[in-house]
Design a protein around this motif. Structure first.
Motif, short mmCIF file in Angstrom:
data_model
loop_
_atom_site.label_atom_id
_atom_site.label_comp_id
_atom_site.label_asym_id
_atom_site.label_seq_id
_atom_site.Cartn_x
_atom_site.Cartn_y
_atom_site.Cartn_z
N ILE A 83 1.92 17.70 3.96
CA ILE A 83 0.56 17.48 3.46
C ILE A 83 -0.17 16.59 4.47
CG2 ILE A 83 -0.86 16.46 1.64
CD1 ILE A 83 1.42 17.05 -0.32
N ASP A 84 -1.38 16.99 4.84
CA ASP A 84 -2.18 16.25 5.80
C ASP A 84 -3.40 15.57 5.17
OD1 ASP A 84 -0.76 17.14 8.31
OD2 ASP A 84 -1.41 19.10 7.56
N GLY A 85 -3.76 16.00 3.95
CA GLY A 85 -4.94 15.41 3.35
C GLY A 85 -5.02 15.68 1.87
N LEU A 86 -5.85 14.88 1.21
CA LEU A 86 -6.06 14.99 -0.23
C LEU A 86 -7.54 14.82 -0.53
CD1 LEU A 86 -5.23 14.82 -3.29
CD2 LEU A 86 -4.90 12.35 -2.92
N PHE A 87 -8.08 15.75 -1.32
CA PHE A 87 -9.45 15.62 -1.82
C PHE A 87 -9.39 15.52 -3.33
CE2 PHE A 87 -13.69 17.98 -2.66
CZ PHE A 87 -14.35 16.78 -2.83
N ASN A 88 -9.69 14.34 -3.86
CA ASN A 88 -9.77 14.12 -5.30
C ASN A 88 -11.19 14.41 -5.77
OD1 ASN A 88 -7.22 13.29 -6.33
ND2 ASN A 88 -7.44 11.31 -5.34
N VAL A 89 -11.34 15.45 -6.59
CA VAL A 89 -12.69 15.83 -7.03
C VAL A 89 -12.75 16.10 -8.53
CG1 VAL A 89 -12.32 18.29 -6.50
CG2 VAL A 89 -14.66 17.34 -6.43
N ALA A 90 -11.62 16.04 -9.21
CA ALA A 90 -11.60 16.28 -10.66
C ALA A 90 -12.41 15.21 -11.39
CB ALA A 90 -10.16 16.28 -11.17
N ALA A 91 -13.00 15.61 -12.52
CA ALA A 91 -13.76 14.66 -13.35
C ALA A 91 -13.84 15.20 -14.76
CB ALA A 91 -15.16 14.44 -12.79
N ASN A 92 -13.95 14.28 -15.69
CA ASN A 92 -14.07 14.63 -17.11
C ASN A 92 -15.55 14.86 -17.43
OD1 ASN A 92 -13.27 14.99 -19.82
ND2 ASN A 92 -13.64 12.83 -20.29
N PRO A 132 3.26 9.03 -0.05
CA PRO A 132 4.55 9.03 0.66
C PRO A 132 4.66 10.16 1.68
CG PRO A 132 4.90 8.58 -1.66
CD PRO A 132 3.46 8.99 -1.52
N HIS A 133 4.08 11.31 1.37
CA HIS A 133 4.13 12.44 2.32
C HIS A 133 3.23 12.18 3.51
CE1 HIS A 133 6.58 14.92 -0.31
NE2 HIS A 133 5.76 14.66 -1.32
N LEU A 134 2.06 11.61 3.29
CA LEU A 134 1.17 11.29 4.40
C LEU A 134 1.82 10.25 5.32
CD1 LEU A 134 -2.35 11.03 2.70
CD2 LEU A 134 -1.28 13.02 3.78
N ILE A 135 2.41 9.23 4.73
CA ILE A 135 3.06 8.18 5.52
C ILE A 135 4.22 8.75 6.32
CG2 ILE A 135 4.39 6.04 5.37
CD1 ILE A 135 2.62 5.40 2.85
N ALA A 136 5.02 9.61 5.68
CA ALA A 136 6.16 10.22 6.37
C ALA A 136 5.72 11.08 7.54
CB ALA A 136 6.98 11.05 5.37
N ALA A 137 4.53 11.67 7.42
CA ALA A 137 4.02 12.55 8.48
C ALA A 137 3.31 11.77 9.58
CB ALA A 137 3.07 13.58 7.88
N GLY A 138 3.20 10.46 9.42
CA GLY A 138 2.52 9.65 10.43
C GLY A 138 1.05 9.42 10.15
N ARG A 177 -4.46 -1.05 2.48
CA ARG A 177 -3.01 -1.17 2.34
C ARG A 177 -2.25 -0.23 3.28
NH1 ARG A 177 1.55 -1.10 2.56
NH2 ARG A 177 3.19 -1.54 1.02
N TYR A 178 -2.77 0.98 3.50
CA TYR A 178 -1.99 1.98 4.23
C TYR A 178 -2.62 2.38 5.57
CZ TYR A 178 0.22 2.25 -0.33
OH TYR A 178 0.86 1.92 -1.50
N GLY A 179 -3.62 1.62 6.01
CA GLY A 179 -4.26 1.95 7.28
C GLY A 179 -3.31 1.92 8.46
N LYS A 180 -2.44 0.93 8.52
CA LYS A 180 -1.49 0.83 9.62
C LYS A 180 -0.45 1.94 9.59
CE LYS A 180 -3.12 -2.96 11.50
NZ LYS A 180 -3.86 -2.89 12.79
N ASP A 181 -0.34 2.63 8.46
CA ASP A 181 0.54 3.80 8.37
C ASP A 181 -0.16 5.08 8.80
OD1 ASP A 181 2.91 2.53 7.15
OD2 ASP A 181 1.58 2.19 5.44
N GLY A 182 -1.40 4.94 9.27
CA GLY A 182 -2.14 6.11 9.73
C GLY A 182 -2.92 6.82 8.66
#
Length: 255
Positions: A83-92, A132-138, A177-182
């Motif tokens: 996985i290279d990216g995530l777009f959260n767009v769901a809404a109630n 976790p998948h994004l971090i594992a992929a760099g 928090r996760y910027g240094k993880d790319g």
């Protein structure tokens, strides 16, 4: 658009904005995994990506259900390997949810909780299982959907406004928090976008009042948001993180 070729992007939510975004992602050569409570909406987004030159799969996912969220992420990994990216767009934003979302005195707590579960906790759940998948992929990119309601101090829609503001804080947390993880994490805050849902749920008079207060000469279109999201998910936005971009025709002007 450059910087999207062969990327695997998870879309949490479907509908007009997601379908427009899928079209841009597909044109850039991306592969998408779309989950939504309405299977036909998810399938429409995948079809848009394929017609534009990309690929994708659809699945039924309630973003407020952690097991279903995990299943969507597992599907992305088993199908595409990463996985290279995530777009959260769901809404109630179903018609009944909009009607029940009133003010701090009158809102029914069940309606409040459902908005919290979908609009805010749901975003946390996708991040919990994607990061976790994004971090594992760099590294990779996350885009969350807010709203001008996060800043407007609306007299109604208290649950919607509060959850959208909360997504801003969640976005900055992930970026810091996760910027240094790319991992990059940004948000888009649309104004009034003329999706099919908007046309069904908002009275003509309300839409015209919003337009009168908007510096731009027209309402937003799903493509306006989709182009911005695709940019943020691409390598072209490699040095952009922790930002909330208001794409609203100038309605919100923030320093």
């Amino acid at each position: 658009m450059e910087g999207l070729h062969d990327k695997v992007i998870v879309l949490a939510g479907a509908g007009g904005i997601a379908t427009a975004t899928a079209r841009f992602l597909g044109a850039g050569g991306a592969r998408i995994v779309v989950g939504d409570v309405v299977d036909t909406s998810a399938e429409a987004a995948v079809q848009a990506a394929k017609e534009a030159g990309g690929d994708g799969i659809a699945t039924v996912t309630d973003i407020a259900d952690e097991n279903q969220v995990k299943q969507q992420i597992d599907l992305a990994i088993s199908t595409y390997g990463r996985i290279d990216g995530l777009f959260n767009v769901a809404a109630n934003i179903r018609a009944d949810a909009v009607a029940e979302d009133t003010d701090a005195v009158d809102i029914d707590l069940a309606a409040w909780q459902r908005s919290i579960d979908v609009n805010l906790t749901g975003y946390l759940l996708t991040l919990k299982h994607v990061l976790p998948h994004l971090i594992a992929a760099g590294g990779g990119s996350v885009v969350n959907t807010l709203s001008g309601a996060a800043y407007a101090g609306m007299p109604d829609k208290v649950a919607y406004s509060v959850t959208k503001a909360g997504i801003g804080a969640l976005t900055r947390h992930v970026a810091r928090r996760y910027g240094k993880d790319g991992v990059r994490c940004n948000g888009v805050a649309p104004g009034l976008v003329m999706t099919r849902q908007t046309e069904l749920n908002l009275p003509h008079e309300f839409r015209e009042a919003i337009l009168a207060a908007t510096p731009a000469p027209r309402h937003g279109r799903p493509e306006d948001i989709g182009a911005t999201v695709a940019f943020l998910l691409s390598d072209l936005a490699e040095w952009t993180t922790g930002q909330i971009l208001s794409v609203d025709g100038g309605t919100t002007m923030r320093a």
